[in-house]
Motif scaffolding. Sequence first.
Motif, PDB file in Angstrom:
ATOM      1  N   LEU A   1       0.833  -1.187   0.000  1.00  0.00           N
ATOM      2  CA  LEU A   1       0.000   0.000   0.000  1.00  0.00           C
ATOM      3  C   LEU A   1       0.876   1.248   0.000  1.00  0.00           C
ATOM      4  N   SER A   2       0.383   2.282  -0.678  1.00  0.00           N
ATOM      5  CA  SER A   2       1.066   3.568  -0.695  1.00  0.00           C
ATOM      6  C   SER A   2       0.079   4.658  -0.304  1.00  0.00           C
ATOM      7  N   CYS A   3       0.606   5.699   0.324  1.00  0.00           N
ATOM      8  CA  CYS A   3      -0.218   6.843   0.693  1.00  0.00           C
ATOM      9  C   CYS A   3       0.619   8.100   0.484  1.00  0.00           C
ATOM     10  N   ALA A   4       0.174   8.932  -0.443  1.00  0.00           N
ATOM     11  CA  ALA A   4       0.882  10.169  -0.746  1.00  0.00           C
ATOM     12  C   ALA A   4       0.132  11.346  -0.137  1.00  0.00           C
ATOM     13  N   ALA A   5       0.861  12.149   0.614  1.00  0.00           N
ATOM     14  CA  ALA A   5       0.280  13.333   1.249  1.00  0.00           C
ATOM     15  C   ALA A   5       0.671  14.579   0.460  1.00  0.00           C
ATOM     16  N   SER A   6      -0.262  15.492   0.339  1.00  0.00           N
ATOM     17  CA  SER A   6       0.016  16.766  -0.326  1.00  0.00           C
ATOM     18  C   SER A   6      -0.619  17.892   0.481  1.00  0.00           C
ATOM     19  N   GLY A   7      -0.077  19.088   0.267  1.00  0.00           N
ATOM     20  CA  GLY A   7      -0.596  20.235   0.996  1.00  0.00           C
ATOM     21  C   GLY A   7       0.430  20.767   1.980  1.00  0.00           C
ATOM     22  N   SER A   8      -0.074  21.475   2.968  1.00  0.00           N
ATOM     23  CA  SER A   8       0.787  22.086   3.972  1.00  0.00           C
ATOM     24  C   SER A   8       1.076  21.083   5.080  1.00  0.00           C
ATOM     25  N   ILE A   9       2.275  20.516   5.046  1.00  0.00           N
ATOM     26  CA  ILE A   9       2.640  19.444   5.969  1.00  0.00           C
ATOM     27  C   ILE A   9       3.813  19.886   6.827  1.00  0.00           C
ATOM     28  N   PHE A  10       3.607  19.878   8.122  1.00  0.00           N
ATOM     29  CA  PHE A  10       4.668  20.202   9.063  1.00  0.00           C
ATOM     30  C   PHE A  10       5.713  19.102   9.031  1.00  0.00           C
ATOM     31  N   SER A  11       6.975  19.486   9.127  1.00  0.00           N
ATOM     32  CA  SER A  11       8.058  18.518   8.952  1.00  0.00           C
ATOM     33  C   SER A  11       8.037  17.419  10.008  1.00  0.00           C
ATOM     34  N   PHE A  12       7.614  17.761  11.231  1.00  0.00           N
ATOM     35  CA  PHE A  12       7.503  16.732  12.259  1.00  0.00           C
ATOM     36  C   PHE A  12       6.090  16.184  12.241  1.00  0.00           C
ATOM     37  N   ASN A  13       5.968  14.901  11.918  1.00  0.00           N
ATOM     38  CA  ASN A  13       4.643  14.311  11.836  1.00  0.00           C
ATOM     39  C   ASN A  13       4.745  12.799  12.020  1.00  0.00           C
ATOM     40  N   VAL A  14       3.617  12.197  12.145  1.00  0.00           N
ATOM     41  CA  VAL A  14       3.557  10.734  12.188  1.00  0.00           C
ATOM     42  C   VAL A  14       2.533  10.292  11.158  1.00  0.00           C
ATOM     43  N   MET A  15       2.917   9.313  10.350  1.00  0.00           N
ATOM     44  CA  MET A  15       2.018   8.749   9.347  1.00  0.00           C
ATOM     45  C   MET A  15       1.779   7.290   9.687  1.00  0.00           C
ATOM     46  N   GLY A  16       0.577   6.850   9.439  1.00  0.00           N
ATOM     47  CA  GLY A  16       0.274   5.485   9.823  1.00  0.00           C
ATOM     48  C   GLY A  16      -0.818   4.864   8.997  1.00  0.00           C
ATOM     49  N   TRP A  17      -0.985   3.578   9.215  1.00  0.00           N
ATOM     50  CA  TRP A  17      -2.041   2.794   8.587  1.00  0.00           C
ATOM     51  C   TRP A  17      -2.942   2.210   9.666  1.00  0.00           C
ATOM     52  N   TYR A  18      -4.213   2.339   9.432  1.00  0.00           N
ATOM     53  CA  TYR A  18      -5.234   1.758  10.283  1.00  0.00           C
ATOM     54  C   TYR A  18      -6.112   0.869   9.402  1.00  0.00           C
ATOM     55  N   ARG A  19      -6.858  -0.015  10.023  1.00  0.00           N
ATOM     56  CA  ARG A  19      -7.770  -0.842   9.249  1.00  0.00           C
ATOM     57  C   ARG A  19      -9.069  -1.051  10.005  1.00  0.00           C
ATOM     58  N   GLN A  20     -10.104  -1.287   9.216  1.00  0.00           N
ATOM     59  CA  GLN A  20     -11.408  -1.538   9.802  1.00  0.00           C
ATOM     60  C   GLN A  20     -12.086  -2.665   9.037  1.00  0.00           C
ATOM     61  N   ALA A  21     -12.324  -3.758   9.751  1.00  0.00           N
ATOM     62  CA  ALA A  21     -13.032  -4.896   9.184  1.00  0.00           C
ATOM     63  C   ALA A  21     -14.527  -4.728   9.459  1.00  0.00           C
ATOM     64  N   PRO A  22     -15.375  -5.389   8.664  1.00  0.00           N
ATOM     65  CA  PRO A  22     -16.825  -5.263   8.872  1.00  0.00           C
ATOM     66  C   PRO A  22     -17.230  -5.631  10.294  1.00  0.00           C
ATOM     67  N   GLY A  23     -17.986  -4.758  10.919  1.00  0.00           N
ATOM     68  CA  GLY A  23     -18.474  -5.007  12.267  1.00  0.00           C
ATOM     69  C   GLY A  23     -17.462  -4.803  13.374  1.00  0.00           C
ATOM     70  N   LYS A  24     -16.278  -4.309  13.008  1.00  0.00           N
ATOM     71  CA  LYS A  24     -15.232  -4.100  14.018  1.00  0.00           C
ATOM     72  C   LYS A  24     -14.807  -2.643  14.056  1.00  0.00           C
ATOM     73  N   GLN A  25     -14.156  -2.279  15.160  1.00  0.00           N
ATOM     74  CA  GLN A  25     -13.649  -0.923  15.280  1.00  0.00           C
ATOM     75  C   GLN A  25     -12.378  -0.746  14.461  1.00  0.00           C
TER      76      GLN A  25
END
Length: 114
Positions: free
Chosen positions: A20-44
């Motif tokens: 998986l890839s995720c490209a961010a654009s816009g005004s982004i502060f240099s210190f940040n955290v990027m992550g992946w989350y997931r949600q299965a049907p019926g779950k948080q």
Amino acid sequence: QVQLVESGGGLVQAGGSLRLSCAASGSIFSFNVMGWYRQAPGKQRELVAHIFSGGSTNYADSVKGRFTISRDNAKNTVYLQMNSLKPEDTAVYYCRLRSRGDYWGQGTQVTVSS
């Protein structure tokens, strides 16, 4: 304004791999955290992995040893290499960027067949 665009989801057999890839654009502060989350049907929605701009990472126990998160700061892009996929990995995967704000991508479906 920050936008996140995910790609790379799909259908794969158990034991297979996806990236998986995720490209961010816009005004982004240099210190940040990027992550992946997931949600299965019926779950948080749950954390899969995240990576700080300095490179430190954190993984959910369920994916340790199988998934690898990485990032290219020059491209403001985060990746999730998923190996040895299991049917229980089936979910919508969301990219998240936390910096001066909290931003989410639209999600990408990952389906693992048995």
